[in-house]
Design an enzyme around this catalytic site. Structure first.
Site, PDB file in Angstrom:
ATOM      1  N   ASP A 118      30.419  43.186  36.049  1.00  0.00           N
ATOM      2  CA  ASP A 118      30.543  42.430  37.397  1.00  0.00           C
ATOM      3  C   ASP A 118      29.319  43.122  38.272  1.00  0.00           C
ATOM      4  O   ASP A 118      29.165  44.307  38.450  1.00  0.00           O
ATOM      5  CB  ASP A 118      31.802  43.263  37.936  1.00  0.00           C
ATOM      6  CG  ASP A 118      31.986  42.560  39.488  1.00  0.00           C
ATOM      7  OD1 ASP A 118      31.301  41.790  39.688  1.00  0.00           O
ATOM      8  OD2 ASP A 118      33.173  43.035  39.972  1.00  0.00           O
TER       9      ASP A 118
ATOM     10  N   GLU B 138      30.093  38.575  36.005  1.00  0.00           N
ATOM     11  CA  GLU B 138      30.535  38.004  37.243  1.00  0.00           C
ATOM     12  C   GLU B 138      29.513  38.201  38.371  1.00  0.00           C
ATOM     13  O   GLU B 138      29.053  39.199  38.597  1.00  0.00           O
ATOM     14  CB  GLU B 138      31.761  38.498  37.873  1.00  0.00           C
ATOM     15  CG  GLU B 138      33.031  38.659  36.972  1.00  0.00           C
ATOM     16  CD  GLU B 138      34.359  39.488  37.485  1.00  0.00           C
ATOM     17  OE1 GLU B 138      34.082  39.888  38.967  1.00  0.00           O
ATOM     18  OE2 GLU B 138      35.229  39.741  36.927  1.00  0.00           O
TER      19      GLU B 138
ATOM     20  N   ASP C 172      33.372  34.878  41.637  1.00  0.00           N
ATOM     21  CA  ASP C 172      34.360  35.747  41.931  1.00  0.00           C
ATOM     22  C   ASP C 172      34.344  35.774  43.528  1.00  0.00           C
ATOM     23  O   ASP C 172      35.150  34.968  44.059  1.00  0.00           O
ATOM     24  CB  ASP C 172      34.330  37.067  41.342  1.00  0.00           C
ATOM     25  CG  ASP C 172      35.205  38.223  42.028  1.00  0.00           C
ATOM     26  OD1 ASP C 172      36.111  37.867  42.777  1.00  0.00           O
ATOM     27  OD2 ASP C 172      35.175  39.445  41.400  1.00  0.00           O
TER      28      ASP C 172
ATOM     29  N   LYS D 245      41.548  35.191  42.955  1.00  0.00           N
ATOM     30  CA  LYS D 245      42.250  36.396  43.581  1.00  0.00           C
ATOM     31  C   LYS D 245      43.358  35.994  44.411  1.00  0.00           C
ATOM     32  O   LYS D 245      42.749  35.227  45.237  1.00  0.00           O
ATOM     33  CB  LYS D 245      41.063  37.273  43.988  1.00  0.00           C
ATOM     34  CG  LYS D 245      40.149  38.095  43.191  1.00  0.00           C
ATOM     35  CD  LYS D 245      39.278  38.961  43.606  1.00  0.00           C
ATOM     36  CE  LYS D 245      38.688  39.915  42.238  1.00  0.00           C
ATOM     37  NZ  LYS D 245      37.721  40.983  42.954  1.00  0.00           N
TER      38      LYS D 245
ATOM     39  N   LYS E  53      30.616  47.598  36.135  1.00  0.00           N
ATOM     40  CA  LYS E  53      30.025  47.474  37.275  1.00  0.00           C
ATOM     41  C   LYS E  53      28.382  47.482  36.995  1.00  0.00           C
ATOM     42  O   LYS E  53      27.933  48.368  36.374  1.00  0.00           O
ATOM     43  CB  LYS E  53      30.091  48.295  38.645  1.00  0.00           C
ATOM     44  CG  LYS E  53      31.753  48.174  39.014  1.00  0.00           C
ATOM     45  CD  LYS E  53      31.895  46.943  39.527  1.00  0.00           C
ATOM     46  CE  LYS E  53      33.453  46.791  40.348  1.00  0.00           C
ATOM     47  NZ  LYS E  53      33.796  45.636  40.738  1.00  0.00           N
TER      48      LYS E  53
END
Length: 334
Positions: A171, A196, A219, A243, A147
């Protein structure tokens, strides 16, 4: 086939290590499960990836419970002959993709035989605490996703110093600000497999030349097939994270995979801190991904689970077998 009864359950387990993102800190993961009961007394389970609050998407567990109860009331005791007939009964749930995904997960098993398979291991970590470093060193995933944080440059450096050489993904959860752009350009184009969602607005990408930034993935913005196609037409997007719970289920993801491969866009399948049931189906879709997806082995997030052998790590890949839900671990609410 008739669905004659429905049970709803909750399951709540503590994370082995708290999940810390730019948006929230999670100590536990509460999840909604459905069991659809057919006329021959077979039970088919689905797991909902919505959260208790709307921190990630607008749809919450409470919303999903209301919607699945209404859907069941509308289809109870109707004879379904094909999977497509059931999908048509879900057309009104476009605004509730996590609910639809949960139902599709359960109904898919009524019509298709589940199989064993293996997929690449792609680990996701919230930071590089000592226990994270040890876990990565022991399991050696093909890809490590970390992250975005104030320490991101050091985190990338630490991953590069691991005793193996994984691909690195960052991300950002749409959280990178103007003041952090220098940090982003310092990372450059070739240190990461992709990043991302660096920015809240994709218009920020217009400030940069093609090779100033790492390859960019969407995303959160990949919420409908139409939106995905619009974004890749308007911006230089290299990767799309699909997702199931955001798009509405297995069938929606399979449609998106075909469309994106036709456009030569790379694909990653994303999960959302799932238990073993949902993780099986995320992994099933990840067999068609371009890069290692968000698939973790048994015990990575939770010490306990509702499915045994829910992803066994074997030499850098993760082996899955058809999940068997331990319903006694679930708390029935309907």
């Amino acid at each position: 086939m008739k669905i004659v009864d429905m049970h709803l359950y909750l399951y709540d387990e503590r994370f082995n290590t708290p999940i810390i993102t730019p948006k929230i800190k999670l100590e536990t993961r509460k999840a909604l499960f459905v069991a659809l009961v057919t006329e021959n007394d077979s039970y088919y389970y689905g797991e909902c990836n919505a959260f208790e609050t709307d921190w990630y998407t607008n749809e919450t567990i409470d919303d999903a419970q209301i919607q699945v109860e209404e859907w069941f009331d509308s289809i109870k005791d109707i004879e379904f002959y094909t999977f497509d007939e059931i999908l048509r009964s879900l057309n009104h749930l476009s605004k509730y993709p996590a609910t639809r995904s949960m139902i599709v997960m359960a109904c898919y098993q009524m019509f298709f035989k589940l199989t064993d398979f293996s997929v690449a291991y792609g680990a996701t970590i919230s930071g590089l605490a000592e226990e994270n470093i040890l876990q990565l060193s022991q399991t050696q995933p093909e890809r490590v996703k970390v992250k975005w944080s104030d320490s991101i440059l050091n985190d990338i450096k630490s991953i590069k110093q691991l005793p193996f050489k994984p691909n690195i993904v960052v991300d950002a959860n749409e959280s990178i600000t103007e003041s952090e752009i220098v940090k982003l350009t310092t990372i450059g184009h070739d240190q990461l497999l992709y990043i991302e969602e660096p920015f809240k607005s994709l218009n920020m990408l217009n400030q940069f030349d093609a090779y100033e930034l790492p390859p960019v993935a969407i995303d959160e913005k990949a919420d409908t097939i139409d939106n995905i196609l619009e974004v890749i037409d308007d911006f230089a997007i290299d990767v799309v994270v699909l997702k199931p719970f955001r798009l509405g289920g297995i069938d929606k993801v399979m449609n998106a995979i075909k469309m994106l491969k036709d456009k030569n866009v790379k694909i990653v399948i994303g999960g959302m801190y799932e238990y073993g049931l949902s993780r099986y189906f995320t992994a099933m879709l990840a067999q068609f991904s371009s890069y290692p997806s968000d698939i973790t082995p048994e015990g990575y997030y939770f010490e306990k689970d509702v499915v045994d052998r829910a992803g066994i790590l074997k030499g850098g890949s993760i082996y899955f077998e058809p999940p068997k839900v331990k319903s006694t671990k679930l708390t029935r609410i309907y």
